[in-house]
Scaffold this motif. Structure first.
Motif, short mmCIF file in Angstrom:
data_model
loop_
_atom_site.label_atom_id
_atom_site.label_comp_id
_atom_site.label_asym_id
_atom_site.label_seq_id
_atom_site.Cartn_x
_atom_site.Cartn_y
_atom_site.Cartn_z
N ASN A 1 -28.63 -58.49 -5.11
CA ASN A 1 -28.74 -58.91 -3.96
C ASN A 1 -27.53 -59.81 -3.35
O ASN A 1 -27.87 -60.21 -2.23
CB ASN A 1 -30.08 -59.91 -3.95
CG ASN A 1 -29.91 -61.21 -4.70
OD1 ASN A 1 -29.30 -61.12 -5.69
ND2 ASN A 1 -31.02 -62.05 -4.37
N LYS A 2 -26.76 -60.30 -4.12
CA LYS A 2 -25.36 -61.04 -3.73
C LYS A 2 -24.20 -60.17 -3.69
O LYS A 2 -23.20 -60.66 -4.27
CB LYS A 2 -25.37 -62.31 -4.54
CG LYS A 2 -26.48 -62.95 -4.36
CD LYS A 2 -26.45 -64.45 -5.40
CE LYS A 2 -25.28 -65.19 -4.83
NZ LYS A 2 -25.16 -66.50 -5.65
N SER A 3 -24.09 -58.79 -3.80
CA SER A 3 -22.91 -57.90 -3.97
C SER A 3 -22.96 -56.90 -3.18
O SER A 3 -23.91 -56.41 -2.33
CB SER A 3 -23.36 -57.22 -5.50
OG SER A 3 -23.57 -58.25 -6.31
N THR B 1 -20.79 -65.33 -9.88
CA THR B 1 -21.63 -64.91 -8.69
C THR B 1 -23.02 -65.59 -8.75
O THR B 1 -23.81 -66.13 -7.98
CB THR B 1 -21.58 -63.61 -8.28
OG1 THR B 1 -20.16 -63.38 -7.90
CG2 THR B 1 -22.60 -63.15 -7.18
N ASP C 1 -23.38 -70.08 -3.01
CA ASP C 1 -22.74 -69.38 -2.03
C ASP C 1 -21.71 -68.19 -2.22
O ASP C 1 -21.06 -67.57 -1.48
CB ASP C 1 -21.99 -70.73 -1.21
CG ASP C 1 -22.92 -71.29 -0.66
OD1 ASP C 1 -23.99 -71.02 -0.22
OD2 ASP C 1 -22.72 -72.50 -0.37
N PHE D 1 -20.45 -64.47 -3.59
CA PHE D 1 -20.71 -63.21 -3.30
C PHE D 1 -19.77 -62.15 -3.96
O PHE D 1 -18.47 -62.43 -4.04
CB PHE D 1 -20.63 -62.72 -1.57
CG PHE D 1 -21.44 -61.63 -1.25
CD1 PHE D 1 -22.66 -61.75 -0.91
CD2 PHE D 1 -20.73 -60.57 -1.03
CE1 PHE D 1 -23.50 -60.39 -0.76
CE2 PHE D 1 -21.11 -59.48 -0.77
CZ PHE D 1 -22.69 -59.21 -0.45
#
Length: 42
Positions: A26-28, A2, A7, A9
């Motif tokens: 911030n991507k979870s 990730t 891109d 997530f």
């Protein structure tokens, strides 16, 4: 992965314990629930 892919997530579905590394917060998305219940609601 990730963290390395722009891109990507990360989603964690686990009843009682959701762990998300600080590096990718911030991507979870963390869902504290039984995966069977989550899939029924989709």
């Amino acid at each position: 992965m990730t963290q390395n892919f722009r891109d990507a997530f990360y989603i964690c579905i686990n009843k009682g314990e959701v762990y998300i590394p600080a590096e990718i917060k911030n991507k979870s998305l963390g869902i504290d629930c039984d995966i069977g219940e989550v899939l029924k609601r989709m």
